[in-house]
Design a protein around this motif. Structure first.
Motif, PDB file in Angstrom:
ATOM      1  N   ALA A 177      -5.494 -71.510 -59.364  1.00 61.42           N
ATOM      2  CA  ALA A 177      -6.718 -70.866 -58.882  1.00 61.42           C
ATOM      3  C   ALA A 177      -6.600 -70.368 -57.444  1.00 61.42           C
ATOM      4  CB  ALA A 177      -7.898 -71.833 -58.992  1.00 61.42           C
ATOM      5  N   THR A 178      -5.551 -70.766 -56.740  1.00 60.64           N
ATOM      6  CA  THR A 178      -5.414 -70.374 -55.330  1.00 60.64           C
ATOM      7  C   THR A 178      -5.395 -68.859 -55.181  1.00 60.64           C
ATOM      8  OG1 THR A 178      -4.250 -72.399 -54.736  1.00 60.64           O
ATOM      9  CG2 THR A 178      -3.940 -70.501 -53.302  1.00 60.64           C
ATOM     10  N   LEU A 179      -6.234 -68.358 -54.283  1.00 64.99           N
ATOM     11  CA  LEU A 179      -6.312 -66.912 -54.018  1.00 64.99           C
ATOM     12  C   LEU A 179      -5.201 -66.546 -53.042  1.00 64.99           C
ATOM     13  CD1 LEU A 179     -10.194 -66.706 -53.644  1.00 64.99           C
ATOM     14  CD2 LEU A 179      -8.819 -66.000 -55.619  1.00 64.99           C
ATOM     15  N   SER A 180      -4.341 -65.642 -53.464  1.00 64.49           N
ATOM     16  CA  SER A 180      -3.132 -65.377 -52.688  1.00 64.49           C
ATOM     17  C   SER A 180      -3.427 -64.769 -51.322  1.00 64.49           C
ATOM     18  CB  SER A 180      -2.189 -64.458 -53.473  1.00 64.49           C
ATOM     19  OG  SER A 180      -2.788 -63.202 -53.720  1.00 64.49           O
ATOM     20  N   TYR A 181      -4.513 -63.984 -51.197  1.00 65.81           N
ATOM     21  CA  TYR A 181      -4.787 -63.375 -49.896  1.00 65.81           C
ATOM     22  C   TYR A 181      -5.225 -64.431 -48.879  1.00 65.81           C
ATOM     23  CZ  TYR A 181      -9.602 -63.328 -51.753  1.00 65.81           C
ATOM     24  OH  TYR A 181     -10.806 -63.676 -52.316  1.00 65.81           O
ATOM     25  N   ILE A 182      -5.868 -65.502 -49.333  1.00 69.02           N
ATOM     26  CA  ILE A 182      -6.217 -66.582 -48.404  1.00 69.02           C
ATOM     27  C   ILE A 182      -4.978 -67.419 -48.090  1.00 69.02           C
ATOM     28  CG2 ILE A 182      -7.726 -68.527 -47.936  1.00 69.02           C
ATOM     29  CD1 ILE A 182      -9.708 -67.436 -49.894  1.00 69.02           C
ATOM     30  N   ARG A 183      -4.179 -67.695 -49.113  1.00 66.32           N
ATOM     31  CA  ARG A 183      -2.934 -68.432 -48.877  1.00 66.32           C
ATOM     32  C   ARG A 183      -2.055 -67.686 -47.884  1.00 66.32           C
ATOM     33  NH1 ARG A 183      -0.145 -68.023 -53.754  1.00 66.32           N
ATOM     34  NH2 ARG A 183       0.699 -66.123 -52.821  1.00 66.32           N
ATOM     35  N   HIS A 217      -6.866 -79.103 -55.266  1.00 66.13           N
ATOM     36  CA  HIS A 217      -7.104 -79.872 -54.049  1.00 66.13           C
ATOM     37  C   HIS A 217      -7.599 -79.007 -52.901  1.00 66.13           C
ATOM     38  CE1 HIS A 217      -6.590 -82.833 -50.937  1.00 66.13           C
ATOM     39  NE2 HIS A 217      -5.619 -82.160 -50.347  1.00 66.13           N
ATOM     40  N   HIS A 218      -7.062 -77.801 -52.766  1.00 65.32           N
ATOM     41  CA  HIS A 218      -7.372 -76.946 -51.615  1.00 65.32           C
ATOM     42  C   HIS A 218      -8.557 -76.043 -51.956  1.00 65.32           C
ATOM     43  CE1 HIS A 218      -3.075 -78.063 -51.395  1.00 65.32           C
ATOM     44  NE2 HIS A 218      -3.400 -78.343 -50.158  1.00 65.32           N
ATOM     45  N   VAL A 219      -9.745 -76.612 -51.895  1.00 65.26           N
ATOM     46  CA  VAL A 219     -10.940 -75.938 -52.397  1.00 65.26           C
ATOM     47  C   VAL A 219     -11.214 -74.639 -51.648  1.00 65.26           C
ATOM     48  CG1 VAL A 219     -13.368 -76.247 -52.985  1.00 65.26           C
ATOM     49  CG2 VAL A 219     -11.847 -78.232 -52.947  1.00 65.26           C
ATOM     50  N   MET A 220     -10.951 -74.606 -50.348  1.00 69.27           N
ATOM     51  CA  MET A 220     -11.231 -73.384 -49.569  1.00 69.27           C
ATOM     52  C   MET A 220     -10.270 -72.241 -49.903  1.00 69.27           C
ATOM     53  SD  MET A 220      -9.524 -75.839 -47.751  1.00 69.27           S
ATOM     54  CE  MET A 220     -10.672 -76.526 -46.577  1.00 69.27           C
ATOM     55  N   LEU A 221      -9.155 -72.551 -50.551  1.00 66.94           N
ATOM     56  CA  LEU A 221      -8.221 -71.522 -51.006  1.00 66.94           C
ATOM     57  C   LEU A 221      -8.471 -71.131 -52.457  1.00 66.94           C
ATOM     58  CD1 LEU A 221      -4.789 -72.825 -49.597  1.00 66.94           C
ATOM     59  CD2 LEU A 221      -6.649 -71.643 -48.397  1.00 66.94           C
ATOM     60  N   ASP A 222      -9.065 -72.033 -53.225  1.00 64.61           N
ATOM     61  CA  ASP A 222      -9.253 -71.811 -54.657  1.00 64.61           C
ATOM     62  C   ASP A 222     -10.633 -71.234 -54.981  1.00 64.61           C
ATOM     63  OD1 ASP A 222      -6.804 -73.024 -54.723  1.00 64.61           O
ATOM     64  OD2 ASP A 222      -7.499 -74.886 -55.647  1.00 64.61           O
ATOM     65  N   GLN A 223     -11.661 -71.836 -54.421  1.00 62.62           N
ATOM     66  CA  GLN A 223     -13.044 -71.436 -54.699  1.00 62.62           C
ATOM     67  C   GLN A 223     -13.836 -71.378 -53.391  1.00 62.62           C
ATOM     68  OE1 GLN A 223     -14.126 -70.352 -57.528  1.00 62.62           O
ATOM     69  NE2 GLN A 223     -12.360 -70.918 -58.786  1.00 62.62           N
ATOM     70  N   ASP A 239     -11.287 -70.153 -41.165  1.00 63.97           N
ATOM     71  CA  ASP A 239     -11.726 -68.876 -40.590  1.00 63.97           C
ATOM     72  C   ASP A 239     -12.609 -68.058 -41.532  1.00 63.97           C
ATOM     73  OD1 ASP A 239     -10.362 -69.478 -38.295  1.00 63.97           O
ATOM     74  OD2 ASP A 239      -8.813 -67.935 -38.520  1.00 63.97           O
ATOM     75  N   HIS A 240     -12.395 -68.166 -42.830  1.00 62.81           N
ATOM     76  CA  HIS A 240     -13.182 -67.388 -43.790  1.00 62.81           C
ATOM     77  C   HIS A 240     -14.413 -68.143 -44.273  1.00 62.81           C
ATOM     78  CE1 HIS A 240     -10.530 -69.984 -46.043  1.00 62.81           C
ATOM     79  NE2 HIS A 240     -11.159 -69.726 -47.165  1.00 62.81           N
ATOM     80  N   ILE A 241     -14.551 -69.395 -43.840  1.00 60.33           N
ATOM     81  CA  ILE A 241     -15.695 -70.231 -44.211  1.00 60.33           C
ATOM     82  C   ILE A 241     -16.697 -70.338 -43.071  1.00 60.33           C
ATOM     83  CG2 ILE A 241     -16.423 -72.532 -44.955  1.00 60.33           C
ATOM     84  CD1 ILE A 241     -14.741 -71.203 -47.068  1.00 60.33           C
TER      85      ILE A 241
END
Length: 292
Positions: A180-186, A264-270, A57-59
């Motif tokens: 590196a996981t961004l907590s607001y996306i997680r 591994h979860h690139v859309m959550l990390d970067q 959704d954010h991509i």
């Protein structure tokens, strides 16, 4: 809801509300969402195992300049129906059916993890016309089969029911986790990963998806006629030598790029770095074929 300050780019992306649609594929309802003009060339985003379309959704809204962006819930996941059994080929059929329901133009497929293996499976099928295929941190080397050897120990046909929303959200984890996981996306994808049922809450995926190890034969890369690329997180894909293996096996035919400071979860990390890579790739694969 969020446990970290949320940047404007993220909230702006979520304000781009997608269209929601369903189709029936081999007797099961498949739900998907779409952004952008229906006249745009189709790009299908394929989520990973136990995930859902909301991971994009954010991509997705940042890829709509010239394209129709489509993210489906694979069967056994999210808002789609469940099957008795699952396979890469069945999921690939769902991906192509959703693409065909939106456009007669050959799609670009972008898949993460299991979704990358599904996208590659679709691309290896000579019956499918595909403009380009990207596997994002998907394990494809011959050693990948070993990664799934643990799956029989977690097979369950009955989903665990948690007593309340707070409890189940407190149990949410990405596997593997990464600093590196961004907590607001997680937190956002976690909220879309649960559903209220009689007696409490459960995860929004069918535990039976784990009953078959989704190993993909890397030699099938040779049968793909369209463009293919791999994108890895620096600390991602369990096969740490995947780039070297691909280079030795396929040379320059299959380019491999790496997103720094990502697991591994690139859309959550970067997510911004991933978006930039996807924008460049989609633009390149959408260029008209040179005239002869």
């Amino acid at each position: 809801m969020f446990t970290q300050e949320v940047p404007t780019w993220f909230t702006t992306a979520l304000e781009a509300i997608p269209e929601h649609h369903t189709i029936v594929v081999d007797g099961v309802v498949i739900a998907y969402q779409a952004w952008g003009s229906t006249d745009g060339d189709p790009v299908v985003l394929v989520h990973g195992g136990a995930a859902h379309a909301g991971w994009w959704d954010h991509i997705a809204p940042n890829l709509t300049a010239r394209h129709r962006i489509i993210a489906l819930h694979l069967s056994g996941h999210g808002e789609s129906g469940h099957r008795h059994t699952y396979s890469l080929s069945q999921w690939a059929s769902e991906v192509m059916a959703v693409a065909a329901s939106e456009s007669s133009t050959p799609p670009i497929l972008l898949g993460h993890s299991l979704g990358g293996l599904i996208a590659l499976t679709a691309a290896a099928d000579a019956a499918h016309a595909i403009r380009g295929t990207l596997a994002i941190d998907s394990s494809i080397t011959p050693q990948s089969e070993e990664r799934w050897s643990h799956l029989p120990r977690i097979n369950r046909r009955e989903a665990t029911i948690y007593p309340d929303r707070a409890t189940i959200l407190g149990r949410y984890r990405t596997l593997p986790e990464d600093d590196a996981t961004l907590s607001y996306i997680r937190d956002y994808v976690a909220a879309g990963s649960i559903v209220q049922v009689e007696g409490g809450w459960r995860w929004r995926f069918d535990p039976a998806i784990f009953e078959t190890a989704p190993w993909w034969n890397p030699d099938d890369l040779l049968s793909i006629q369209g463009d293919v690329a791999l994108l890895l997180g620096r600390r991602g894909a369990g096969d740490s030598d995947i780039a070297d293996w691909v280079q030795a096996r396929f040379g320059d035919r299959i380019p491999v790029s790496v997103v720094e400071d990502s697991g591994h979860h690139v859309m959550l990390d970067q997510p911004l770095a991933l978006t930039e890579e996807l924008q460049k790739l989609v633009a390149r694969w959408s260029e008209p074929e040179p005239a002869e």
